[in-house]
Scaffold this motif. Structure first.
Motif, PDB file in Angstrom:
ATOM      1  N   GLY A  37       0.941  -1.062   0.225  1.00 32.10           N
ATOM      2  CA  GLY A  37      -0.174  -0.313   0.048  1.00 32.10           C
ATOM      3  C   GLY A  37       1.266   1.571  -0.203  1.00 32.10           C
ATOM      4  N   ALA A  38       2.049   1.309   0.753  1.00 35.22           N
ATOM      5  CA  ALA A  38       2.511   2.167   0.852  1.00 35.22           C
ATOM      6  C   ALA A  38       3.122   2.618  -0.761  1.00 35.22           C
ATOM      7  CB  ALA A  38       3.899   2.106   2.430  1.00 35.22           C
ATOM      8  N   ASP A  39       3.292   1.358  -1.567  1.00 36.99           N
ATOM      9  CA  ASP A  39       3.938   1.360  -2.436  1.00 36.99           C
ATOM     10  C   ASP A  39       3.020   1.870  -3.379  1.00 36.99           C
ATOM     11  OD1 ASP A  39       6.991   1.015  -1.677  1.00 36.99           O
ATOM     12  OD2 ASP A  39       6.559  -1.569  -2.791  1.00 36.99           O
ATOM     13  N   ALA A  40       1.684   1.847  -3.448  1.00 40.69           N
ATOM     14  CA  ALA A  40       0.744   1.982  -4.673  1.00 40.69           C
ATOM     15  C   ALA A  40       0.826   4.101  -4.062  1.00 40.69           C
ATOM     16  CB  ALA A  40      -0.114   2.498  -3.676  1.00 40.69           C
ATOM     17  N   ALA A  41       0.748   4.438  -2.850  1.00 38.95           N
ATOM     18  CA  ALA A  41       0.551   5.918  -2.473  1.00 38.95           C
ATOM     19  C   ALA A  41       1.751   6.959  -3.329  1.00 38.95           C
ATOM     20  CB  ALA A  41       0.943   5.585  -0.882  1.00 38.95           C
ATOM     21  N   GLU A  42       2.622   6.322  -4.088  1.00 38.41           N
ATOM     22  CA  GLU A  42       3.780   6.908  -4.429  1.00 38.41           C
ATOM     23  C   GLU A  42       2.660   7.383  -5.790  1.00 38.41           C
ATOM     24  OE1 GLU A  42       6.375   7.590  -3.769  1.00 38.41           O
ATOM     25  OE2 GLU A  42       6.346   6.760  -1.309  1.00 38.41           O
ATOM     26  N   ASP A  43       1.622   6.946  -6.485  1.00 32.99           N
ATOM     27  CA  ASP A  43       1.180   7.347  -7.367  1.00 32.99           C
ATOM     28  C   ASP A  43       0.640   9.385  -6.903  1.00 32.99           C
ATOM     29  OD1 ASP A  43      -1.172   8.357  -8.737  1.00 32.99           O
ATOM     30  OD2 ASP A  43      -0.030   6.413 -10.258  1.00 32.99           O
ATOM     31  N   PRO A  44       0.815   9.974  -7.502  1.00 34.04           N
ATOM     32  CA  PRO A  44       0.449  11.094  -7.171  1.00 34.04           C
ATOM     33  C   PRO A  44      -1.624  11.149  -7.203  1.00 34.04           C
ATOM     34  CG  PRO A  44       1.638  11.563  -8.700  1.00 34.04           C
ATOM     35  CD  PRO A  44       1.534   9.752  -8.723  1.00 34.04           C
ATOM     36  N   ARG A  45      -2.457  10.439  -7.854  1.00 34.84           N
ATOM     37  CA  ARG A  45      -3.323  10.305  -7.926  1.00 34.84           C
ATOM     38  C   ARG A  45      -4.153   9.532  -6.268  1.00 34.84           C
ATOM     39  NH1 ARG A  45      -5.826   8.598 -13.558  1.00 34.84           N
ATOM     40  NH2 ARG A  45      -2.874   8.042 -12.685  1.00 34.84           N
ATOM     41  N   VAL A  46      -2.958   8.821  -6.459  1.00 37.55           N
ATOM     42  CA  VAL A  46      -3.749   8.094  -4.989  1.00 37.55           C
ATOM     43  C   VAL A  46      -3.134   8.164  -3.507  1.00 37.55           C
ATOM     44  CG1 VAL A  46      -3.287   6.386  -3.924  1.00 37.55           C
ATOM     45  CG2 VAL A  46      -3.076   5.567  -6.572  1.00 37.55           C
ATOM     46  N   ARG A  47      -1.362   9.221  -3.759  1.00 40.79           N
ATOM     47  CA  ARG A  47      -1.294   9.989  -2.612  1.00 40.79           C
ATOM     48  C   ARG A  47      -2.041  10.983  -2.327  1.00 40.79           C
ATOM     49  NH1 ARG A  47       4.495  11.392  -0.948  1.00 40.79           N
ATOM     50  NH2 ARG A  47       3.938  13.788  -0.304  1.00 40.79           N
ATOM     51  N   GLU A  48      -3.035  11.404  -3.238  1.00 42.32           N
ATOM     52  CA  GLU A  48      -3.875  12.504  -2.900  1.00 42.32           C
ATOM     53  C   GLU A  48      -5.861  12.074  -2.432  1.00 42.32           C
ATOM     54  OE1 GLU A  48      -6.797  15.442  -5.669  1.00 42.32           O
ATOM     55  OE2 GLU A  48      -4.517  15.635  -6.027  1.00 42.32           O
ATOM     56  N   ALA A  49      -5.324  10.777  -2.207  1.00 43.32           N
ATOM     57  CA  ALA A  49      -6.873  10.610  -1.871  1.00 43.32           C
ATOM     58  C   ALA A  49      -6.314   9.839  -0.432  1.00 43.32           C
ATOM     59  CB  ALA A  49      -7.036   8.782  -2.902  1.00 43.32           C
ATOM     60  N   VAL A  50      -5.026   9.371   0.122  1.00 43.67           N
ATOM     61  CA  VAL A  50      -4.852   8.798   0.912  1.00 43.67           C
ATOM     62  C   VAL A  50      -4.396  10.425   2.453  1.00 43.67           C
ATOM     63  CG1 VAL A  50      -2.704   7.830   2.607  1.00 43.67           C
ATOM     64  CG2 VAL A  50      -3.150   7.255   0.812  1.00 43.67           C
ATOM     65  N   LEU A  51      -4.212  11.586   1.575  1.00 38.57           N
ATOM     66  CA  LEU A  51      -3.898  12.004   2.609  1.00 38.57           C
ATOM     67  C   LEU A  51      -5.496  13.099   2.701  1.00 38.57           C
ATOM     68  CD1 LEU A  51      -1.307  14.795  -0.217  1.00 38.57           C
ATOM     69  CD2 LEU A  51      -1.122  13.661   2.299  1.00 38.57           C
ATOM     70  N   GLU A  52      -6.125  12.683   1.502  1.00 36.67           N
ATOM     71  CA  GLU A  52      -7.751  12.478   2.353  1.00 36.67           C
ATOM     72  C   GLU A  52      -8.406  12.573   3.128  1.00 36.67           C
ATOM     73  OE1 GLU A  52     -10.300  13.674  -1.092  1.00 36.67           O
ATOM     74  OE2 GLU A  52     -12.008  13.151  -0.251  1.00 36.67           O
ATOM     75  N   ALA A  53      -8.304  10.950   3.107  1.00 41.96           N
ATOM     76  CA  ALA A  53      -8.158   9.871   3.955  1.00 41.96           C
ATOM     77  C   ALA A  53      -7.990  10.123   5.024  1.00 41.96           C
ATOM     78  CB  ALA A  53      -7.529   8.742   3.463  1.00 41.96           C
ATOM     79  N   THR A  54      -6.695   9.957   5.377  1.00 41.65           N
ATOM     80  CA  THR A  54      -5.950  10.758   6.917  1.00 41.65           C
ATOM     81  C   THR A  54      -6.395  12.280   7.630  1.00 41.65           C
ATOM     82  OG1 THR A  54      -4.320  10.175   5.778  1.00 41.65           O
ATOM     83  CG2 THR A  54      -3.617  11.259   7.933  1.00 41.65           C
ATOM     84  N   GLU A  55      -6.481  12.767   6.358  1.00 46.54           N
ATOM     85  CA  GLU A  55      -7.591  14.296   7.052  1.00 46.54           C
ATOM     86  C   GLU A  55      -8.529  13.951   7.579  1.00 46.54           C
ATOM     87  OE1 GLU A  55      -9.053  18.242   5.463  1.00 46.54           O
ATOM     88  OE2 GLU A  55      -7.664  17.389   4.292  1.00 46.54           O
ATOM     89  N   LYS A  56      -9.775  12.772   6.827  1.00 44.12           N
ATOM     90  CA  LYS A  56     -10.663  13.025   7.104  1.00 44.12           C
ATOM     91  C   LYS A  56     -11.376  11.272   7.351  1.00 44.12           C
ATOM     92  CE  LYS A  56     -12.253  15.582   3.718  1.00 44.12           C
ATOM     93  NZ  LYS A  56     -13.587  16.403   3.945  1.00 44.12           N
ATOM     94  N   CYS A  57      -9.985  11.144   8.640  1.00 48.99           N
ATOM     95  CA  CYS A  57     -10.518  10.218   9.758  1.00 48.99           C
ATOM     96  C   CYS A  57     -10.457  10.082  10.907  1.00 48.99           C
ATOM     97  CB  CYS A  57      -8.623   9.235   9.893  1.00 48.99           C
ATOM     98  SG  CYS A  57      -8.739   8.050  11.135  1.00 48.99           S
ATOM     99  N   PRO A  58     -11.809  10.202  11.088  1.00 53.00           N
ATOM    100  CA  PRO A  58     -12.457  10.332  12.652  1.00 53.00           C
ATOM    101  C   PRO A  58     -12.196  10.481  13.909  1.00 53.00           C
ATOM    102  CG  PRO A  58     -13.669   8.089  11.638  1.00 53.00           C
ATOM    103  CD  PRO A  58     -12.786   8.831  10.889  1.00 53.00           C
ATOM    104  N   SER A  59     -10.714   9.379  13.366  1.00 55.48           N
ATOM    105  CA  SER A  59     -10.082   9.420  14.832  1.00 55.48           C
ATOM    106  C   SER A  59      -7.927   9.663  14.697  1.00 55.48           C
ATOM    107  CB  SER A  59     -10.343   7.748  15.855  1.00 55.48           C
ATOM    108  OG  SER A  59      -9.610   6.968  15.166  1.00 55.48           O
ATOM    109  N   GLN A  60      -7.900  10.260  13.761  1.00 50.35           N
ATOM    110  CA  GLN A  60      -6.578  10.747  13.481  1.00 50.35           C
ATOM    111  C   GLN A  60      -5.792   9.442  13.772  1.00 50.35           C
ATOM    112  OE1 GLN A  60      -7.491  13.977  16.020  1.00 50.35           O
ATOM    113  NE2 GLN A  60      -8.616  14.402  13.945  1.00 50.35           N
ATOM    114  N   ALA A  61      -6.307   8.187  12.744  1.00 49.03           N
ATOM    115  CA  ALA A  61      -5.380   7.188  13.407  1.00 49.03           C
ATOM    116  C   ALA A  61      -4.591   6.348  12.270  1.00 49.03           C
ATOM    117  CB  ALA A  61      -6.261   6.161  13.386  1.00 49.03           C
ATOM    118  N   ILE A  62      -4.479   7.905  11.134  1.00 48.23           N
ATOM    119  CA  ILE A  62      -3.636   7.031  10.167  1.00 48.23           C
ATOM    120  C   ILE A  62      -2.244   7.878  10.262  1.00 48.23           C
ATOM    121  CG2 ILE A  62      -4.106   6.809   7.287  1.00 48.23           C
ATOM    122  CD1 ILE A  62      -6.865   7.057   7.735  1.00 48.23           C
TER     123      ILE A  62
END
Ligand code: SF4
Length: 66
Positions: A37-62
């Motif tokens: 998954g970390a390798d997949a996050a190197e793709d710029p579009r995936v990275r953007e989704a990861v940043l959004e998931a991190t921001e929206k995680c309701p418990s800040q667990a990411i």
């Protein structure tokens, strides 16, 4: 970018797996980083989704580290 989920904080909303399914999965009631998954996050579009998931995680667990 290193991606991890702090299981002690995660309460299993599954939002990360919906927002960035290339990186996160939902297993046994918790969000987890898929193998590779970390390798997949190197793709710029995936990275953007990861940043959004991190921001929206309701418990800040990411946790992201460069
Ligand atoms: S979005 Fe956050 S709280 Fe929800 S499953 Fe993912 S890591 Fe856990």
């Amino acid at each position: 970018m290193k991606v991890s989920v702090d299981r002690s904080l995660c309460y299993g909303s599954a939002e990360c797996a919906h927002r960035a399914p290339a990186v996160f999965a939902f297993e046994d009631g918790y969000g987890v980083v898929r193998p590779g998954g970390a390798d997949a996050a190197e793709d710029p579009r995936v990275r953007e989704a990861v940043l959004e998931a991190t921001e929206k995680c309701p418990s800040q667990a990411i946790v992201l580290t460069e």
